[in-house]
Structures are given as structure tokens and as C-alpha cells.
Scaffold this motif. Structure first.
Motif, mmCIF file in Angstrom:
data_model
loop_
_atom_site.group_PDB
_atom_site.id
_atom_site.type_symbol
_atom_site.label_atom_id
_atom_site.label_comp_id
_atom_site.label_asym_id
_atom_site.label_seq_id
_atom_site.Cartn_x
_atom_site.Cartn_y
_atom_site.Cartn_z
ATOM 1 N N MET A 1 -79.673 20.255 32.768
ATOM 2 C CA MET A 1 -78.424 20.760 33.294
ATOM 3 C C MET A 1 -78.638 21.899 34.291
ATOM 4 S SD MET A 1 -75.814 19.130 32.200
ATOM 5 C CE MET A 1 -75.390 17.935 30.947
ATOM 6 N N ALA A 2 -79.901 22.269 34.562
ATOM 7 C CA ALA A 2 -80.167 23.447 35.375
ATOM 8 C C ALA A 2 -79.572 23.340 36.770
ATOM 9 C CB ALA A 2 -81.670 23.688 35.456
ATOM 10 N N GLU A 3 -79.452 22.117 37.300
ATOM 11 C CA GLU A 3 -78.954 21.961 38.656
ATOM 12 C C GLU A 3 -77.494 21.550 38.704
ATOM 13 O OE1 GLU A 3 -80.769 22.867 41.242
ATOM 14 O OE2 GLU A 3 -82.292 23.452 39.801
ATOM 15 N N THR A 4 -76.820 21.571 37.579
ATOM 16 C CA THR A 4 -75.404 21.185 37.571
ATOM 17 C C THR A 4 -74.546 22.288 38.178
ATOM 18 O OG1 THR A 4 -75.712 19.831 35.589
ATOM 19 C CG2 THR A 4 -73.464 20.479 36.133
ATOM 20 N N HIS A 5 -73.781 21.926 39.216
ATOM 21 C CA HIS A 5 -72.942 22.889 39.924
ATOM 22 C C HIS A 5 -71.507 22.798 39.408
ATOM 23 C CE1 HIS A 5 -71.211 24.397 44.026
ATOM 24 N NE2 HIS A 5 -71.025 25.250 43.044
ATOM 25 N N LEU A 21 -70.721 34.098 33.424
ATOM 26 C CA LEU A 21 -71.978 34.549 32.824
ATOM 27 C C LEU A 21 -72.423 33.629 31.697
ATOM 28 C CD1 LEU A 21 -71.403 38.422 32.702
ATOM 29 C CD2 LEU A 21 -72.994 37.163 34.181
ATOM 30 N N ALA A 22 -71.464 33.193 30.863
ATOM 31 C CA ALA A 22 -71.803 32.305 29.748
ATOM 32 C C ALA A 22 -72.345 30.971 30.250
ATOM 33 C CB ALA A 22 -70.570 32.081 28.869
ATOM 34 N N LEU A 23 -71.725 30.425 31.286
ATOM 35 C CA LEU A 23 -72.187 29.145 31.825
ATOM 36 C C LEU A 23 -73.551 29.298 32.502
ATOM 37 C CD1 LEU A 23 -68.866 27.742 33.358
ATOM 38 C CD2 LEU A 23 -69.980 27.055 31.237
ATOM 39 N N GLU A 24 -73.741 30.390 33.198
ATOM 40 C CA GLU A 24 -75.032 30.612 33.860
ATOM 41 C C GLU A 24 -76.148 30.779 32.838
ATOM 42 O OE1 GLU A 24 -73.545 32.645 38.076
ATOM 43 O OE2 GLU A 24 -74.164 33.935 36.390
ATOM 44 N N ARG A 25 -75.842 31.384 31.699
ATOM 45 C CA ARG A 25 -76.865 31.522 30.643
ATOM 46 C C ARG A 25 -77.293 30.157 30.113
ATOM 47 N NH1 ARG A 25 -73.866 36.143 28.883
ATOM 48 N NH2 ARG A 25 -72.729 34.832 27.400
ATOM 49 N N VAL A 101 -59.353 22.054 27.787
ATOM 50 C CA VAL A 101 -59.788 23.011 26.775
ATOM 51 C C VAL A 101 -58.718 24.089 26.679
ATOM 52 C CG1 VAL A 101 -61.521 24.732 26.132
ATOM 53 C CG2 VAL A 101 -62.230 22.578 27.190
ATOM 54 N N THR A 102 -58.357 24.460 25.451
ATOM 55 C CA THR A 102 -57.314 25.449 25.236
ATOM 56 C C THR A 102 -57.897 26.857 25.189
ATOM 57 O OG1 THR A 102 -56.053 23.837 23.946
ATOM 58 C CG2 THR A 102 -55.428 26.144 23.714
ATOM 59 N N LYS A 103 -57.247 27.774 25.895
ATOM 60 C CA LYS A 103 -57.635 29.184 25.847
ATOM 61 C C LYS A 103 -56.913 29.880 24.703
ATOM 62 C CE LYS A 103 -56.632 30.330 30.169
ATOM 63 N NZ LYS A 103 -56.592 31.094 31.433
ATOM 64 N N PRO A 104 -57.567 30.890 24.084
ATOM 65 C CA PRO A 104 -58.950 31.338 24.329
ATOM 66 C C PRO A 104 -59.950 30.342 23.756
ATOM 67 C CG PRO A 104 -58.021 32.509 22.474
ATOM 68 C CD PRO A 104 -56.906 31.679 23.028
ATOM 69 N N LEU A 110 -66.867 25.266 25.210
ATOM 70 C CA LEU A 110 -66.686 24.863 26.604
ATOM 71 C C LEU A 110 -67.923 24.147 27.130
ATOM 72 C CD1 LEU A 110 -64.977 24.868 29.163
ATOM 73 C CD2 LEU A 110 -65.936 27.124 29.717
ATOM 74 N N VAL A 111 -69.096 24.687 26.836
ATOM 75 C CA VAL A 111 -70.340 24.060 27.292
ATOM 76 C C VAL A 111 -70.482 22.661 26.689
ATOM 77 C CG1 VAL A 111 -72.861 24.160 27.114
ATOM 78 C CG2 VAL A 111 -71.570 26.203 27.761
ATOM 79 N N ALA A 112 -70.144 22.512 25.413
ATOM 80 C CA ALA A 112 -70.236 21.207 24.763
ATOM 81 C C ALA A 112 -69.307 20.198 25.421
ATOM 82 C CB ALA A 112 -69.911 21.341 23.271
ATOM 83 N N ARG A 113 -68.097 20.635 25.768
ATOM 84 C CA ARG A 113 -67.147 19.723 26.406
ATOM 85 C C ARG A 113 -67.608 19.348 27.816
ATOM 86 N NH1 ARG A 113 -62.397 20.474 23.185
ATOM 87 N NH2 ARG A 113 -61.098 19.207 24.573
#
Length: 238
Positions: A1-5, A21-25, A101-104, A110-113
Motif C-alpha cells: 500500500m506504500a504507493e497508494t495515493h 497523519l494516521a493514513l501516512e503512518r 464511514v461514520t464520524k467519529p 478507516l484504514v481497514a475500509r
């Protein structure tokens, strides 16, 4: 997934920065925009692999942005909504979103979805993430794995659909849904099974996702092709 934009459109500064930040991690490359108009410009300039769109953003709301993206591309779209029971969820799905996805939300959820959506797009999509249309020469239908249901033809290898000989353009999610129905014509498929097999949910999800996508599929292949079996689910007429 490293190259997923990922294109992420969110007007709340705190949510936008924390989610980025969470997605970039997790190895995603993120372009974050604060409003719908800049989000559309970024989409056209960068052609991301997936778009996360908050429903309520200024300039152009997330539903309208989703509709504009869908007019130009079959790239996967996930809507973000503050209320699970909001009409905005259905409007987003009707506009062409693949999931919501429902907030919060928890970053791991989110990453799993996102990964679930990308997995099914990898299965159904070609270089442009689309399905339907395009020729494959004069190879006999039986050798191509073509299933016929009246005037509807489903090429399970070429990921192409024709109705009355005319190509039908489906999004990858719609294609996976049709493939699931085509694998068991005349068999009633429950919404829970469709959520598991098409949306890759291993837990109970919102069945509105299924209902809206079935309706979208009906508008493309024929309203009477998929039958509702009240209290049980749907089936493809054999």
C-alpha cells in the motif's frame, strides 16, 4: 500500500491533519484538501487511487463532488458522514460512492475500509479501475467465460457487460455485485452475504449500501433483471 495515493477532502482542520497523519503512518500518500472545489482540482491534477470525501464541505459538498468524480472516473470513493442515520449517506451512495464511514471514526477502522475497497477494485478493475465496454476480438463466447441471461451478457474473464449487444459501463463495485448474482442465478442472496462477498465485510454492516448499489445496478442492466425477495434478499432472474 506504500504507493497508494489518497485524496482526502475535509474542512475540519483537526480531523484533516490527524487523519492525514494516521493514513501516512500506514503507508498511504495523502493529498488533503479543505473544500470541494480544491478537491476536484486535485483529483483532476493527481488522479488518486481512492477518494475520501466528507459530506459537509464548503464550496462544493461531498455528494456533489462525488457525482463529479463519478462522471469522469470509476476511482473508488468513500464518503465520511457525521451521522449514521443521515440521508446524506444514501445521497452519497446514490451519487456513486462505494462505501461510507461514520464520524467519529477510529483510524484503524478507516484504514481497514480503505484496504477492503482497494482489494475489490483490484479484482474487478483494469488499468482505469473500470468495468464494461471494449472488445476482445472474435473469441467464442463459451471460451471467454460469457454468461447469458436473456439479452444480458456477462464476461467473467474480460470483466465486460453487454445488454442487447451494447456495452454497459459498471463501476468495479457494481461489477462485483453482478458477478456474485451471476454465479448463482435464481438463488436468493441475502444482504449479509452480499456485504461479506462484495464489500469484504466479515462483520455485520449497513445493508443500505447493498440496497442502493442494487438499485444502481438495476438502472444499468434492467429494472426487472434483479428481483427483490421480501424478507430474504435479492436474486438474478435466470
Amino acid at each position: 500500500m506504500a504507493e497508494t495515493h489518497v485524496l482526502f477532502v475535509e474542512d475540519d482542520d483537526v480531523i484533516r491533519e490527524a487523519t492525514t497523519l494516521a493514513l501516512e503512518r500506514d503507508g498511504f500518500v495523502v493529498t488533503a484538501m479543505p473544500d470541494g472545489l480544491s478537491g476536484l482540482e486535485s483529483f483532476r491534477a493527481n488522479r488518486p487511487d481512492i477518494a475520501l470525501l466528507d459530506v459537509m464541505v464548503p464550496g462544493m459538498d461531498g455528494v456533489s463532488l462525488c457525482r463529479r468524480i463519478r462522471d469522469e472516473s470509476t476511482v473508488p470513493v468513500i464518503m465520511l458522514s457525521a451521522r449514521a442515520d443521515s440521508i446524506d449517506v444514501v445521497l452519497g451512495l446514490e451519487a456513486g460512492a462505494d462505501d461510507y464511514v461514520t464520524k467519529p471514526f477510529d483510524g484503524s477502522v478507516l484504514v481497514a475500509r480503505i484496504r477492503a475497497v482497494l482489494r475489490r477494485f483490484g479484482h474487478a478493475g483494469g488499468p482505469n479501475g473500470g468495468a464494461g465496454g471494449g472488445g476482445r476480438g472474435e473469441e467464442p463466447a463459451a471460451e471467454r467465460g460469457v454468461l447469458s441471461f436473456g439479452d444480458l451478457e456477462v464476461d467473467t474473464e474480460g470483466m465486460e457487460v453487454r445488454k442487447g449487444g451494447v456495452p454497459v459501463a459498471l463501476t468495479p463495485t457494481e461489477m462485483r455485485l453482478l458477478l456474485e448474482f451471476s454465479s448463482a442465478p435464481g438463488t436468493v442472496l441475502s444482504r449479509d452475504r452480499l456485504l461479506e462477498r462484495v464489500w469484504d465485510y466479515d462483520w455485520g454492516g449497513d445493508t443500505r449500501v447493498v440496497d442502493v448499489h442494487v438499485q444502481r445496478l438495476r438502472t444499468k442492466i434492467g429494472q426487472d433483471r434483479i428481483e427483490t425477495v421480501r424478507g430474504f434478499g435479492y436474486k438474478l432472474k435466470a
